[in-house]
Design a protein around this motif. Structure first.
Motif, PDB file in Angstrom:
ATOM      1  N   UNK A   7       0.832  -1.230  -0.175  1.00  0.00           N
ATOM      2  CA  UNK A   7       0.190  -0.153  -0.001  1.00  0.00           C
ATOM      3  C   UNK A   7       0.775   1.423   0.182  1.00  0.00           C
ATOM      4  N   UNK A   8       1.909   1.212   0.522  1.00  0.00           N
ATOM      5  CA  UNK A   8       2.799   2.394   0.693  1.00  0.00           C
ATOM      6  C   UNK A   8       3.943   2.699  -0.324  1.00  0.00           C
ATOM      7  N   UNK A   9       4.130   1.445  -1.198  1.00  0.00           N
ATOM      8  CA  UNK A   9       5.020   1.746  -2.480  1.00  0.00           C
ATOM      9  C   UNK A   9       5.736   0.414  -2.505  1.00  0.00           C
ATOM     10  N   UNK A  10       6.752   0.202  -3.345  1.00  0.00           N
ATOM     11  CA  UNK A  10       7.483  -0.800  -3.579  1.00  0.00           C
ATOM     12  C   UNK A  10       8.532  -1.413  -2.668  1.00  0.00           C
ATOM     13  N   UNK A  11       8.195  -2.495  -2.047  1.00  0.00           N
ATOM     14  CA  UNK A  11       9.134  -3.049  -1.032  1.00  0.00           C
ATOM     15  C   UNK A  11      10.389  -3.962  -1.930  1.00  0.00           C
ATOM     16  N   UNK A  12      11.701  -3.661  -1.862  1.00  0.00           N
ATOM     17  CA  UNK A  12      12.609  -4.296  -2.343  1.00  0.00           C
ATOM     18  C   UNK A  12      13.404  -5.200  -1.635  1.00  0.00           C
ATOM     19  N   UNK A  13      13.743  -6.497  -1.847  1.00  0.00           N
ATOM     20  CA  UNK A  13      14.572  -7.231  -1.125  1.00  0.00           C
ATOM     21  C   UNK A  13      15.953  -7.326  -2.024  1.00  0.00           C
ATOM     22  N   UNK A  14      16.882  -6.932  -1.551  1.00  0.00           N
ATOM     23  CA  UNK A  14      18.205  -7.017  -2.319  1.00  0.00           C
ATOM     24  C   UNK A  14      18.996  -8.024  -1.623  1.00  0.00           C
ATOM     25  N   UNK A  68      17.441   3.997   0.716  1.00  0.00           N
ATOM     26  CA  UNK A  68      17.743   3.767   2.205  1.00  0.00           C
ATOM     27  C   UNK A  68      17.543   2.181   2.068  1.00  0.00           C
ATOM     28  N   UNK A  69      18.530   1.442   2.594  1.00  0.00           N
ATOM     29  CA  UNK A  69      18.346  -0.002   2.583  1.00  0.00           C
ATOM     30  C   UNK A  69      18.740  -0.569   4.075  1.00  0.00           C
ATOM     31  N   UNK A  70      17.637  -1.276   4.443  1.00  0.00           N
ATOM     32  CA  UNK A  70      17.876  -1.584   6.009  1.00  0.00           C
ATOM     33  C   UNK A  70      18.384  -3.213   5.962  1.00  0.00           C
ATOM     34  N   UNK A  72      19.351  -6.414   8.985  1.00  0.00           N
ATOM     35  CA  UNK A  72      19.478  -6.943  10.479  1.00  0.00           C
ATOM     36  C   UNK A  72      20.152  -8.255  10.490  1.00  0.00           C
ATOM     37  N   UNK A  73      19.890  -9.172  11.431  1.00  0.00           N
ATOM     38  CA  UNK A  73      20.623 -10.546  11.483  1.00  0.00           C
ATOM     39  C   UNK A  73      20.201 -11.600  10.532  1.00  0.00           C
ATOM     40  N   UNK A  74      18.878 -11.427  10.249  1.00  0.00           N
ATOM     41  CA  UNK A  74      18.365 -12.450   9.337  1.00  0.00           C
ATOM     42  C   UNK A  74      17.420 -11.797   8.262  1.00  0.00           C
ATOM     43  N   UNK A  75      16.897 -10.531   8.237  1.00  0.00           N
ATOM     44  CA  UNK A  75      16.088 -10.121   7.152  1.00  0.00           C
ATOM     45  C   UNK A  75      14.759  -9.745   7.830  1.00  0.00           C
ATOM     46  N   UNK A  76      14.268 -10.309   8.917  1.00  0.00           N
ATOM     47  CA  UNK A  76      12.927 -10.290   9.497  1.00  0.00           C
ATOM     48  C   UNK A  76      12.811  -8.722  10.002  1.00  0.00           C
ATOM     49  N   UNK A  77      13.882  -8.399  10.845  1.00  0.00           N
ATOM     50  CA  UNK A  77      13.510  -7.004  11.508  1.00  0.00           C
ATOM     51  C   UNK A  77      13.909  -5.818  10.521  1.00  0.00           C
ATOM     52  N   UNK A  78      14.617  -6.083   9.363  1.00  0.00           N
ATOM     53  CA  UNK A  78      14.798  -5.095   8.295  1.00  0.00           C
ATOM     54  C   UNK A  78      13.676  -5.011   7.517  1.00  0.00           C
ATOM     55  N   UNK A  79      12.886  -6.282   7.088  1.00  0.00           N
ATOM     56  CA  UNK A  79      11.905  -6.108   6.523  1.00  0.00           C
ATOM     57  C   UNK A  79      10.572  -5.379   6.944  1.00  0.00           C
ATOM     58  N   UNK A  80      10.513  -5.309   8.489  1.00  0.00           N
ATOM     59  CA  UNK A  80       9.726  -4.942   9.457  1.00  0.00           C
ATOM     60  C   UNK A  80      10.026  -3.183   9.078  1.00  0.00           C
ATOM     61  N   UNK A  94      14.615  -0.424   0.555  1.00  0.00           N
ATOM     62  CA  UNK A  94      14.805  -1.929   0.120  1.00  0.00           C
ATOM     63  C   UNK A  94      15.470  -2.512   1.659  1.00  0.00           C
ATOM     64  N   UNK A  95      15.558  -3.860   1.551  1.00  0.00           N
ATOM     65  CA  UNK A  95      16.112  -4.362   3.012  1.00  0.00           C
ATOM     66  C   UNK A  95      16.948  -5.703   2.182  1.00  0.00           C
ATOM     67  N   UNK A  96      18.000  -5.919   3.013  1.00  0.00           N
ATOM     68  CA  UNK A  96      18.979  -7.066   2.602  1.00  0.00           C
ATOM     69  C   UNK A  96      18.226  -8.159   3.072  1.00  0.00           C
ATOM     70  N   UNK A  97      17.950  -9.086   2.225  1.00  0.00           N
ATOM     71  CA  UNK A  97      17.468 -10.546   2.132  1.00  0.00           C
ATOM     72  C   UNK A  97      18.623 -11.310   2.986  1.00  0.00           C
ATOM     73  N   UNK A  98      18.115 -11.953   4.134  1.00  0.00           N
ATOM     74  CA  UNK A  98      18.983 -12.836   4.673  1.00  0.00           C
ATOM     75  C   UNK A  98      20.058 -11.944   5.864  1.00  0.00           C
ATOM     76  N   UNK A  99      19.991 -10.770   5.699  1.00  0.00           N
ATOM     77  CA  UNK A  99      20.528  -9.922   6.601  1.00  0.00           C
ATOM     78  C   UNK A  99      22.067 -10.109   6.475  1.00  0.00           C
ATOM     79  N   UNK A 100      22.470  -9.827   8.058  1.00  0.00           N
ATOM     80  CA  UNK A 100      24.027  -9.872   8.276  1.00  0.00           C
ATOM     81  C   UNK A 100      24.579 -11.311   8.361  1.00  0.00           C
ATOM     82  N   UNK A 101      23.787 -12.196   8.411  1.00  0.00           N
ATOM     83  CA  UNK A 101      24.176 -13.779   8.421  1.00  0.00           C
ATOM     84  C   UNK A 101      24.279 -14.118   6.874  1.00  0.00           C
ATOM     85  N   UNK A 102      23.648 -13.702   5.883  1.00  0.00           N
ATOM     86  CA  UNK A 102      23.868 -13.690   4.444  1.00  0.00           C
ATOM     87  C   UNK A 102      25.111 -13.055   3.898  1.00  0.00           C
ATOM     88  N   UNK A 103      25.498 -11.643   4.662  1.00  0.00           N
ATOM     89  CA  UNK A 103      26.570 -10.929   4.505  1.00  0.00           C
ATOM     90  C   UNK A 103      27.954 -11.767   4.776  1.00  0.00           C
TER      91      UNK A 103
END
Length: 127
Positions: A7-14, A68-70, A72-80, A94-103
């Motif tokens: 509803x607010x726009x496009x959520x991108x998962x990078x 802005x790209x958010x 977190x540790x796993x991608x759950x909090x950053x998606x929120x 956008x947010x980082x899919x998989x978070x810092x663990x994926x990094x």
């Protein structure tokens, strides 16, 4: 990159490569939404800290043409956090899919606490 219309726009998962490339090219503002303790132990160099429990989209830095790209540790909090930013009218985000663990799994560089000295040390990525 995955995209989801909200509803607010496009959520991108990078993925990691997209975030790493955009960060290296100074095209994004990377915001870490983990706790201060998590950030203190290890973080992506250049990431700003805005813990999710205190997250308020109205206090986000201006984008100045940068997305802005958010993360977190796993991608759950950053998606929120990304969804909250979109709901507040901030787009694109956008947010980082998989978070810092994926990094870390992708062997990207980050900053870690040196337990022997209490200072920071760079952890080299693949090279």
């Amino acid at each position: 990159m995955k995209k989801e219309n909200t509803d607010g726009g496009v959520l991108e998962t990078w993925d990691v490569d997209e975030v790493q490339g955009a960060l290296a090219d100074n095209e994004i503002v990377l915001i870490d939404v983990r706790t201060p303790q998590e950030y203190m132990l290890e973080h992506i160099e250049g990431a700003l800290l805005m813990p999710l429990p205190f997250f308020d989209a109205r206090n986000l830095p201006t984008q100045d043409g940068k997305r802005l790209v958010f993360h977190c540790g796993s991608g759950v909090r950053s998606e929120k956090a990304a969804r909250q930013a979109l709901a507040a009218g901030i787009d694109p985000v956008a947010h980082l899919g998989g978070g810092f663990g994926a990094w870390k799994k992708a062997e990207q560089p980050y900053v870690s606490t040196d337990m022997a000295t209490g200072g920071y040390k760079d952890v080299a990525g693949k090279g």
